[in-house]
Design an enzyme around this catalytic site. Structure first.
Site, PDB file in Angstrom:
ATOM      1  CD  GLU A 256      -2.494   1.430   2.505  1.00 10.90           C
ATOM      2  OE1 GLU A 256      -3.800   1.934   2.625  1.00 10.90           O
ATOM      3  OE2 GLU A 256      -1.689   1.173   3.629  1.00 10.90           O
ATOM      4  CG  HIS A 328      -9.757  -2.585   4.440  1.00  7.39           C
ATOM      5  ND1 HIS A 328      -8.580  -2.680   3.645  1.00  7.39           N
ATOM      6  CD2 HIS A 328      -9.100  -2.008   5.643  1.00  7.39           C
ATOM      7  CE1 HIS A 328      -7.465  -2.073   4.024  1.00  7.39           C
ATOM      8  NE2 HIS A 328      -7.711  -1.723   5.320  1.00  7.39           N
TER       9      HIS A 328
HETATM   10  C1  GLC Z   1      -4.058   1.470   6.128  1.00  3.91           C
HETATM   11  C2  GLC Z   1      -5.003   0.332   6.037  1.00  3.91           C
HETATM   12  C3  GLC Z   1      -6.197   1.301   7.096  1.00  3.91           C
HETATM   13  C4  GLC Z   1      -5.379   1.668   8.488  1.00  3.91           C
HETATM   14  C5  GLC Z   1      -4.289   2.381   8.024  1.00  3.91           C
HETATM   15  C6  GLC Z   1      -3.512   2.656   9.502  1.00  3.91           C
HETATM   16  O1  GLC Z   1      -4.210   2.618   5.280  1.00  3.91           O
HETATM   17  O2  GLC Z   1      -5.321  -0.022   5.071  1.00  3.91           O
HETATM   18  O3  GLC Z   1      -7.133   0.466   7.100  1.00  3.91           O
HETATM   19  O4  GLC Z   1      -6.310   2.271   9.023  1.00  3.91           O
HETATM   20  O5  GLC Z   1      -3.400   1.927   7.268  1.00  3.91           O
HETATM   21  O6  GLC Z   1      -2.695   1.268   9.550  1.00  3.91           O
END
Ligand code: GLC
Ligand code: CA
Length: 554
Positions: A256, A328
């Site tokens: 990500e 999500h």
């Molecule tokens: C990422 C996750 C998200 C979470 C964030 C902090 O973006 O996908 O759901 O709140 O990291 O861990």
């Protein structure tokens, strides 16, 4: 060529997938009981959002023990069984690697609070601070409010959290911390998982020294993303992580990655890049604003097309990205991208088909294959998403009434994607025999797995056909490795692209509800897939119904 290139991947949000014991919370046994369903859909790789021990301040993205399974989800034995059962079906499990931060209930943080100057204090960003004086910087956390809070139980130190205050950031400058993380990664890989999805991974590198940046809101704060955009050196950390943990296991990694510099793409996903792949968030980021959710404008399908093509072009000569319409953290793709009132199964299939046929790894999110939609929030109290309150407050601060504010933030709320999976039309959509932890979307009586599996024209079967095309001897090579070449790129209301490999395919969709006549660049040989009304080919002319999606063999 890598083993995962031709695969189909699927994200499970464990809390909301399937509850095996009636406590209202999905669990590993529930997931295990549905492996055959996923296999029959065509899923090869399953990513589990965090199932580790957690106080659930951010729904499991606040981990208090990385070496255990949260009791709500089951046990380590259940996890081993799930890994083994998946393997037996030739499926791989990947876990969520959340290492930018941990929970404030993690033993490291507890020890740090006891002795901020001791070895565990150095696992975090902790600074001496006098109550009542300004915080070290003006950064605003991703979930709203300052990134700084006093160490629990003390008034003489503050710590950094770029997300929730129960998610203290880990100090990646500290080699001791890094060794602990690599040890943990190896421990899980040795258990038989295929790899990881790397959470918020670019955030592990901060811009040092810490300093304030120009405010982007009237309250004098600036988004912490401004600081992150000034950070240098994340690649060294990622390279070390790869060498020490991922490479020896040949692990699959999908990151990500938000806000990375475009010119760095080869370093991330090129042949020697630090990850196998990254999610393509370009479509998800269209129309995002600094002000927040309330100010998000509708995204048109033309904008969706433009974002997809830009990414295809960037990744083309570099590597593979993973294509999503939702996850999500995002609204349901069909609600987000399709025009209001246009959520027919045909339109949903069109969007799914356009995303799935792009070059890259198709990554589905649970319920996408049913055409699950955003839900409704009767009031702010029923919203669970820990980021929602700050978004609501920003809307109120901008002058919206409470009703307007709720209506304005609802479409982007993360709970939209987190409502329980709709298995059937019985109580609680068949997700649980107890009280679901998050209300079921009221449309479950119409949109559910049991109904779709009875209907050969359902969205579910359409995704199954897309998956089998990708897996097929005859077309797989072109679908996976073929070059993407946009056709009629500037044509409003049409999204079309060639996939040119050993065969040539033309993926073609009418993004509007009115029908369209087009002249094809050459006479097609046959129709490989179609979302709805059967197409009659007549030479180079083609008549597309509203929201029609077809794949032509050229
Ligand atoms: C990422 C996750 C998200 C979470 C964030 C902090 O973006 O996908 O759901 O709140 O990291 O861990
Ligand atoms: Ca349960």
């Amino acid at each position: 060529k890598e083993w995962w290139h031709g695969k189909v991947a699927y994200q499970i949000y464990p809390k909301s997938f399937c509850d095996s014991n009636g406590d209202g919370i999905g669990d590993l046994e529930g997931i295990r009981s549905k492996l055959d369903v996923l296999k029959s859909l065509g899923v090869d790789i399953i990513w589990l959002s965090p199932m580790f021990k957690s106080p659930f301040a951010d729904e499991g993205y606040d981990i208090s023990d990385n070496y255990s399974v949260d009791p709500h989800f089951g046990t380590l034995e259940d996890m081993d069984a799930l890994i083994a059962d998946a393997k037996a079906r030739d499926m791989s499990i990947i876990l969520d690697l959340v290492v930018n931060h941990c929970s404030d209930e993690h033993e490291w943080f507890k020890k740090a609070c006891e002795d901020p100057e001791g070895p565990y204090g150095k696992f975090f960003y902790i600074f001496p601070h006098k109550r009542g004086t300004p915080m070290p910087t003006n950064w605003r956390s991703f979930f709203g409010g300052s990134v700084w809070d006093e160490l629990p139980g003390r008034d003489d130190y503050v710590y950094l959290h770029v997300f929730h205050k129960k998610q203290p950031d880990l100090n990646w400058e500290n080699p001791q911390l890094r060794l602990e993380i690599y040890k943990m990664i190896n421990w899980w890989l040795d258990r038989g998982i295929a790899g990881f999805r790397l959470d918020a991974i670019i955030n592990i590198k901060k811009a040092i020294p810490f300093e304030s940046y120009p405010a982007d809101r009237e309250d004098g704060t600036c988004s912490v993303s401004t600081m992150l955009s000034h950070a240098n050196g994340v690649l060294q950390l990622l390279g070390e992580m790869k060498q020490t943990a991922f490479a020896p296991h040949k692990a699959f990694t999908i990151a990500e990655l938000v806000g990375n510099r475009e010119e760095d793409l080869p370093l991330f996903i090129g042949d020697d890049g630090c990850f196998s792949t990254i999610f393509d968030f370009a479509p998800s980021n269209v129309n995002r604003t600094r002000e927040g959710w309330y100010n998000q404008k509708n995204v048109t399908l033309d904008q969706y097309k433009e974002a997809c093509f830009a990414s295809q072009c960037k990744a083309e000569s570099v590597g593979f990205m993973a294509n999503i319409i939702e996850n999500h953290d995002q609204p349901r793709g069909v609600t987000h991208y399709l025009p209001e009132g246009e959520h027919s199964p045909a339109a949903k299939k069109m969007l799914g088909g356009l995303s799935f046929m792009l070059r890259g790894l198709p990554f589905l999110y649970q319920g996408q294959e049913l055409g699950m939609e955003n839900t409704v929030f009767p009031s702010l109290d029923v919203i669970n998403d820990c980021g929602a309150q700050a978004q609501y407050d920003a809307a109120i601060a901008a002058g919206l009434t409470p009703d307007e504010a709720l209506a304005a933030i609802s479409p982007m709320c993360r709970d939209n994607a987190r409502t329980p999976y709709q298995w059937n039309s019985q109580t609680n959509a068949g997700f649980t025999t107890g009280k679901p932890w998050l209300p079921v979307n009221p449309n479950y009586t119409e949109i559910n797995y049991a109904a779709e599996i009875e209907d050969p024209n359902s969205v579910w079967y359409f995704y199954q056909r897309l998956a089998s095309l990708r897996h097929s001897e005859e077309w797989g090579d072109t679908v996976v490795y073929g070059k993407t070449e946009p056709w009629l790129e500037d044509e409003h209301g049409i999204m079309a692209y060639f996939r040119r490999g050993s065969r040539t395919l033309l993926v073609l969709a009418n993004l509007e509800k009115t029908s369209r006549d087009l002249i094809l660049p050459s006479v097609p040989c046959s129709v490989l897939m179609c979302n709805d009304t059967p197409i009659e080919l007549s030479g180079q002319n083609i008549h597309l119904f509203g929201y029609q999606f077809i794949v032509l063999v050229m």
